[in-house]
Structures are given as C-alpha cells and as structure tokens.
Design a protein around this motif. Structure first.
Motif, short mmCIF file in Angstrom:
data_model
loop_
_atom_site.label_atom_id
_atom_site.label_comp_id
_atom_site.label_asym_id
_atom_site.label_seq_id
_atom_site.Cartn_x
_atom_site.Cartn_y
_atom_site.Cartn_z
N ALA A 1 14.24 -38.46 -50.37
CA ALA A 1 14.05 -39.91 -50.40
C ALA A 1 15.34 -40.65 -50.04
O ALA A 1 15.31 -41.67 -49.35
N ILE A 2 16.47 -40.13 -50.49
CA ILE A 2 17.76 -40.75 -50.16
C ILE A 2 18.05 -40.60 -48.67
O ILE A 2 18.55 -41.53 -48.02
N ARG A 3 17.71 -39.44 -48.11
CA ARG A 3 17.88 -39.27 -46.66
C ARG A 3 16.96 -40.23 -45.90
O ARG A 3 17.38 -40.82 -44.89
N ASP A 4 15.72 -40.38 -46.37
CA ASP A 4 14.80 -41.33 -45.73
C ASP A 4 15.36 -42.74 -45.77
O ASP A 4 15.28 -43.48 -44.78
N LEU A 5 15.92 -43.11 -46.90
CA LEU A 5 16.51 -44.45 -47.06
C LEU A 5 17.67 -44.65 -46.09
O LEU A 5 17.77 -45.69 -45.42
N GLY A 6 18.56 -43.66 -46.02
CA GLY A 6 19.71 -43.77 -45.13
C GLY A 6 19.30 -43.90 -43.67
O GLY A 6 19.84 -44.73 -42.93
N ARG A 7 18.32 -43.09 -43.25
CA ARG A 7 17.86 -43.18 -41.86
C ARG A 7 17.20 -44.52 -41.58
O ARG A 7 17.37 -45.10 -40.49
N ALA A 8 16.44 -45.02 -42.54
CA ALA A 8 15.79 -46.33 -42.36
C ALA A 8 16.83 -47.43 -42.17
O ALA A 8 16.69 -48.30 -41.30
N CYS A 9 17.88 -47.39 -42.98
CA CYS A 9 18.93 -48.42 -42.89
C CYS A 9 19.72 -48.28 -41.61
O CYS A 9 20.10 -49.28 -40.99
N GLU A 10 19.97 -47.05 -41.18
CA GLU A 10 20.79 -46.83 -39.99
C GLU A 10 20.02 -47.12 -38.71
O GLU A 10 20.56 -47.70 -37.76
N ASP A 11 18.75 -46.72 -38.66
CA ASP A 11 17.97 -46.85 -37.44
C ASP A 11 17.28 -48.21 -37.31
O ASP A 11 17.05 -48.69 -36.19
N TRP A 12 16.92 -48.81 -38.44
CA TRP A 12 16.12 -50.03 -38.41
C TRP A 12 16.78 -51.21 -39.12
O TRP A 12 16.59 -52.36 -38.70
N GLY A 13 17.47 -50.98 -40.23
CA GLY A 13 17.89 -52.07 -41.11
C GLY A 13 16.71 -52.70 -41.81
O GLY A 13 16.78 -53.81 -42.33
N PHE A 14 15.61 -51.95 -41.87
CA PHE A 14 14.34 -52.49 -42.35
C PHE A 14 13.44 -51.33 -42.75
O PHE A 14 13.41 -50.30 -42.09
N PHE A 15 12.73 -51.50 -43.86
CA PHE A 15 11.78 -50.47 -44.27
C PHE A 15 10.81 -51.09 -45.28
O PHE A 15 10.94 -52.25 -45.68
N MET A 16 9.80 -50.30 -45.64
CA MET A 16 8.91 -50.68 -46.72
C MET A 16 9.19 -49.80 -47.93
O MET A 16 9.51 -48.61 -47.77
N VAL A 17 9.08 -50.36 -49.11
CA VAL A 17 9.25 -49.58 -50.33
C VAL A 17 7.92 -49.60 -51.08
O VAL A 17 7.30 -50.65 -51.27
N ILE A 18 7.47 -48.40 -51.46
CA ILE A 18 6.22 -48.25 -52.18
C ILE A 18 6.49 -47.69 -53.57
O ILE A 18 7.60 -47.23 -53.86
N ASN A 19 5.49 -47.74 -54.43
CA ASN A 19 5.61 -47.23 -55.80
C ASN A 19 6.83 -47.81 -56.52
O ASN A 19 7.56 -47.12 -57.20
N HIS A 20 7.00 -49.11 -56.36
CA HIS A 20 8.18 -49.80 -56.87
C HIS A 20 8.01 -50.33 -58.28
O HIS A 20 8.97 -50.79 -58.91
N GLY A 21 6.80 -50.33 -58.82
CA GLY A 21 6.57 -50.73 -60.21
C GLY A 21 6.37 -52.20 -60.47
O GLY A 21 6.14 -52.60 -61.61
N VAL A 22 6.43 -53.04 -59.43
CA VAL A 22 6.16 -54.47 -59.60
C VAL A 22 4.67 -54.66 -59.39
O VAL A 22 4.17 -54.46 -58.28
N HIS A 23 3.96 -55.04 -60.44
CA HIS A 23 2.50 -55.08 -60.39
C HIS A 23 1.99 -56.17 -59.44
O HIS A 23 2.59 -57.24 -59.31
N GLU A 24 0.87 -55.87 -58.82
CA GLU A 24 0.25 -56.82 -57.91
C GLU A 24 -0.13 -58.12 -58.62
O GLU A 24 -0.03 -59.20 -58.05
N ALA A 25 -0.55 -58.01 -59.88
CA ALA A 25 -0.93 -59.22 -60.62
C ALA A 25 0.25 -60.16 -60.78
O ALA A 25 0.08 -61.39 -60.69
N LEU A 26 1.43 -59.62 -61.00
CA LEU A 26 2.62 -60.46 -61.13
C LEU A 26 2.97 -61.09 -59.79
O LEU A 26 3.29 -62.30 -59.72
N LYS A 27 2.91 -60.34 -58.70
CA LYS A 27 3.19 -60.88 -57.37
C LYS A 27 2.23 -62.02 -57.04
O LYS A 27 2.63 -63.07 -56.55
N GLU A 28 0.95 -61.80 -57.33
CA GLU A 28 -0.05 -62.83 -57.05
C GLU A 28 0.18 -64.08 -57.89
O GLU A 28 0.01 -65.21 -57.40
N ALA A 29 0.59 -63.89 -59.15
CA ALA A 29 0.83 -65.04 -60.03
C ALA A 29 2.03 -65.85 -59.55
O ALA A 29 2.01 -67.09 -59.59
N VAL A 30 3.07 -65.17 -59.09
CA VAL A 30 4.25 -65.87 -58.56
C VAL A 30 3.88 -66.67 -57.32
O VAL A 30 4.21 -67.86 -57.19
#
Length: 276
Positions: free
Chosen positions: A32-61
């Motif tokens: 996962a750390i290698r994936d993160l490093g490659r994402a930052c080096e090649d794109w400067g952009f990525f998606m993060v999944i399984n981050h623990g911020v619930h959809e209900a909270l995002k929708e409420a905000v």
C-alpha cells in the motif's frame, strides 16, 4: 477488494486502500505504501478507499453546506464581504467569456483548525462539520506519515517538518450550476494547483473534476465511497518536486448542477517549507 488502479477511459487512476495502509499485515502495508508513492510520483492524484469516514456523515455535511448557500443574502452578508483569509467566506466566481459575467461557482469556505469557525445557521452544521473535519484531518495526517515512509524516511519526518499537528485546515463547498451555454461543456474553475499539503474531495454524483496527466485532461470518476486526494504545492516542495502538485480544473455540462466538498490541509504558518 479494490487495489492498484481503476480504469477511467484509457487511463487508470491510482487507488490506495487506507485500511491496508494503517492496519494491514507487514506485506500489505508495504504494498500500500508503494502504491501511494507511485500515485504521488506519477499522478499527484489518487483515490483513497476504506477510509472510515461514513457516507452518512459526508451526506450530512454536504446537505448542511447547501443549506447555507441557499440562505438569502441578508442572512450571509458578513460572509459575502469577507476577505480571502477571513475565517468564513461565501462568494461567487465569475467567468467573462462575453460582455456579461456568468456565475459558474458559488462557494462556502470555513477554517476549522487550529480554531474551529462555522456559520451560526443551520445549527446542525457545527456538529457534522466538526466531526468531518476531525476525521478527514486524521486521514490526511496518516497519509503524510505513509508518504514519509514511501520516500524511505521515518514516518514522522514529513509531519514534523510541516508541524502538521498545528496545521491549518479548511472545509469548503463548491456549487457549480448546470451549464446553459451553446458549448457542450464549460470550464467552471480554470486549471490550477492547490496550496497546502493535500485536498480531499467528494462530490454529489455529478462528474466534473479533471486532472492533467501526461499532458492530457482526464475526467475523474470516483469509486463509490472514495475520496479524491490531490497533492498540493507544499507537498511538492517538501518532497523536492518528487511528488508534484496536480494541475486540475472543474468543468460543467448541461445535465445537472455539480456540488463538491473539500477538506484541505496546509502547513502550520510558522513552518519553514523546504525539501526534507
């Protein structure tokens, strides 16, 4: 379980599994750390999944932010007149393609760390925004630690260099109306990089974020539940340009209005930003 990259047209947008990044086995974390490093080096952009911020909270905000922007101007006058570094700001971006200025963005910005600022109404906004700010700040702090490791450094090296515990955090919402012009799409927010370390973004199901990759504009379509993560200017500096701030823009089309919510982390104002 998703991992690696997700197809977006002919391109594969990197995906980082946050659960594996912090709680995986030694082999899973290393990958996962290698994936993160490659994402930052090649794109400067990525998606993060399984981050623990619930959809209900995002929708409420998002719902509470939309409510703020729907208030009559007399109720938000103090925020409409705010300067760029005032703690709460409401405003509109303009694009002058002809003699008439056209509204292409309506936004709310509020600084939430180290001091928390929030409009008084609606009352529910304070609670959900505080929870969202805390959870996304923790997520970005953990990403900064993993980025240190991806560069072969101790996990505290970059967070300490940026004094990340005292960092500035801002929450923002951008609302882009459906485009009614004669072209198929219009640029609602021109190409730019973000100040700061990271920006996390989620949206209302309407695509419009484009990132520049290898000289091409790529429309970013998210994995359900994921955050977009954009590397900022200070991350580029502190990594000695190994991890570049991503150039991105927002476009809008005829179909629907687009709304996005951003959590942005910037270094402590006293931090000296230099390559580590």
């Amino acid at each position: 379980m998703l991992s690696g990259k997700v197809a977006c047209g002919e391109y594969n947008i990197p995906v980082v599994d946050f659960k594996l990044l912090v709680n995986g086995t030694a082999d899973q974390r290393s990958q996962a750390i290698r994936d993160l490093g490659r994402a930052c080096e090649d794109w400067g952009f990525f998606m993060v999944i399984n981050h623990g911020v619930h959809e209900a909270l995002k929708e409420a905000v998002m719902k509470a932010f939309i409510e703020v922007l729907s208030f009559p101007e007399e109720e938000t006058a103090e925020y409409l007149e705010a300067a760029s570094m005032d703690p709460i700001q409401i405003g509109t971006g303009y694009y002058s393609a002809t003699d008439e200025a056209q509204h292409l963005r309506h936004y709310l910005k509020m600084f939430v760390h180290p001091e928390f600022h929030c409009p008084a109404k609606p009352k529910k906004l304070r609670d959900v925004a505080a929870k969202f700010a805390t959870q996304t700040r923790h997520l970005m702090q953990q990403l900064a630690m993993a980025i240190s490791e991806s560069l072969g450094l101790h996990d505290s090296r970059i967070p300490q260099a940026l004094n990340i515990d005292s960092s500035i955090q801002m929450l923002a919402q951008n609302h882009y109306p459906a485009y009614t012009g004669t072209e198929g799409v219009a640029t609602a927010l021109p190409p730019h990089t973000d100040p700061g370390i990271f920006a996390l973004i989620f949206q209302n199901g309407v695509d419009g974020l484009q990132v520049q990759h290898n000289g091409q504009w790529i429309l970013a379509t998210p994995v359900p539940g994921a955050f977009f993560v954009l590397a900022g200017d200070q991350l580029e500096i502190v990594t000695n340009e190994r991890y570049r701030a991503v150039i991105h823009r927002a476009v809008i089309g005829h179909e629907q209005a687009r709304t996005s919510v951003i959590s942005m982390l910037a270094p402590c104002p006293d931090a000296v930003i230099e390559p580590v």
